[in-house]
Design an enzyme around this catalytic site. Structure first.
Site, mmCIF file in Angstrom:
data_model
loop_
_atom_site.group_PDB
_atom_site.id
_atom_site.type_symbol
_atom_site.label_atom_id
_atom_site.label_comp_id
_atom_site.label_asym_id
_atom_site.label_seq_id
_atom_site.Cartn_x
_atom_site.Cartn_y
_atom_site.Cartn_z
ATOM 1 N N TYR A 39 0.819 -1.214 0.000
ATOM 2 C CA TYR A 39 0.000 0.000 0.000
ATOM 3 C C TYR A 39 0.853 1.264 0.000
ATOM 4 O O TYR A 39 0.355 2.338 -0.345
ATOM 5 C CB TYR A 39 -0.907 0.060 1.243
ATOM 6 C CG TYR A 39 -1.967 -0.990 1.340
ATOM 7 C CD1 TYR A 39 -2.182 -1.917 0.319
ATOM 8 C CD2 TYR A 39 -2.776 -1.058 2.468
ATOM 9 C CE1 TYR A 39 -3.157 -2.884 0.434
ATOM 10 C CE2 TYR A 39 -3.764 -2.018 2.582
ATOM 11 C CZ TYR A 39 -3.943 -2.932 1.573
ATOM 12 O OH TYR A 39 -4.918 -3.884 1.709
ATOM 13 N N HIS A 97 -0.160 -11.439 2.920
ATOM 14 C CA HIS A 97 -1.160 -10.715 2.128
ATOM 15 C C HIS A 97 -1.881 -11.627 1.131
ATOM 16 O O HIS A 97 -3.108 -11.609 1.024
ATOM 17 C CB HIS A 97 -0.482 -9.559 1.393
ATOM 18 C CG HIS A 97 -1.419 -8.466 0.998
ATOM 19 N ND1 HIS A 97 -1.004 -7.197 0.704
ATOM 20 C CD2 HIS A 97 -2.776 -8.443 0.847
ATOM 21 C CE1 HIS A 97 -2.042 -6.442 0.392
ATOM 22 N NE2 HIS A 97 -3.133 -7.184 0.463
#
Length: 266
Positions: A39, A97
């Site tokens: 991110y 993730h």
């Protein structure tokens, strides 16, 4: 520290504007911030935590190890870089993730490293994201019961993901919903709009309240302070059993996040 069920997602919250949105979330009352190595918001999360003046142990910070950092000897250095970027001495939760794609490292390779990161104090708790039922069971066989705190998956009224969610909850693994508002699209749902009007709420608040009522965690995001506050207020919205059941029928079975290299979904 238990996983706060209402969190603030930080995808897209980069730069000074992003930091200010994260800080606004903390000022409104959020105590769970969700970031990830991909991110590029770990720095903004750390800055917002420091600027908030809140004690570190009052803010639950989650980050996620990227798919490119799953190889042998890569997980722990990647988390050390995450901590350096954020300026924090630990995260409260570290997740994988995405499971490695076909031909990549085996789950045992990266899950053992994730467990070692917890043992070293880099993360207080560990979990996974985008894991299927088969992968959840493999992870449990590697790590043992009660180790995986959460499986972060796409889930909202338009994408119920019921089979996987029910399996996780039956194993004592909290479901954390990403895309809890289907990128804002659920706001147009007439059923949610009708229920919202009844409660003098927004359709988005109704969607979040439905997810929270299932026992899930949710991580909506916004750059708008008013919307951030509205989402936070969803935890005070009590839906009736009939309303919850009606929302349960809205599933369209369409994913927003479905990369061609992702796992074979349940």
């Amino acid at each position: 520290m238990d996983l706060p069920r209402l969190g603030f997602g930080t995808y897209g919250r980069t730069g000074p504007e992003g930091r200010d949105a994260i800080l606004a979330a903390l000022e409104i009352g959020y105590r769970h911030l969700d970031t990830a190595q991909t991110y590029d918001t770990e720095r903004e999360v750390g800055e917002a935590v420091r600027l908030s003046g809140l004690p570190r142990d009052e803010v639950f910070v989650t980050t996620k190890v990227s798919e490119g950092n799953l190889g042998e000897g890569q997980v722990i250095p990647s988390l050390e870089r995450s901590l350096e970027a954020s300026g924090l001495d630990h995260v409260d939760l570290a997740l994988i993730h995405w499971p490695a794609r076909k031909g990549g490292p085996a789950p045992e390779v990266y899950l053992r490293q994730l467990s070692e990161a917890k043992a070293r104090g880099l993360a207080r708790q560990i979990g996974v994201s985008n894991f299927t039922i088969a992968l959840i069971e493999e992870a449990r066989s590697i790590l043992g019961d009660g180790v995986i705190l959460t499986n972060q998956v796409e889930l909202n009224p338009w994408f119920r993901n019921r089979k996987l969610a029910d399996h996780c909850m039956s194993r004592g693994i909290v479901v954390t919903c990403y895309e809890p508002l289907a990128r804002g699209k659920v706001g147009a749902d007439p059923v949610l709009q009708r229920i919202a009007a009844r409660h003098r709420a927004t359709p988005e608040q109704v969607a979040l309240a439905w997810e929270l009522a299932q026992g899930y965690a949710v991580i909506p995001t916004s750059r708008n302070p008013d919307r951030i506050a509205q989402n936070f207020a969803a935890q005070d919205l009590a839906l009736s059993s009939d309303e919850l059941a009606e929302i349960d029928t809205l599933d369209r079975g369409i994913r927003s996040i479905d990369p061609d290299w992702g796992p074979v979904w349940d």
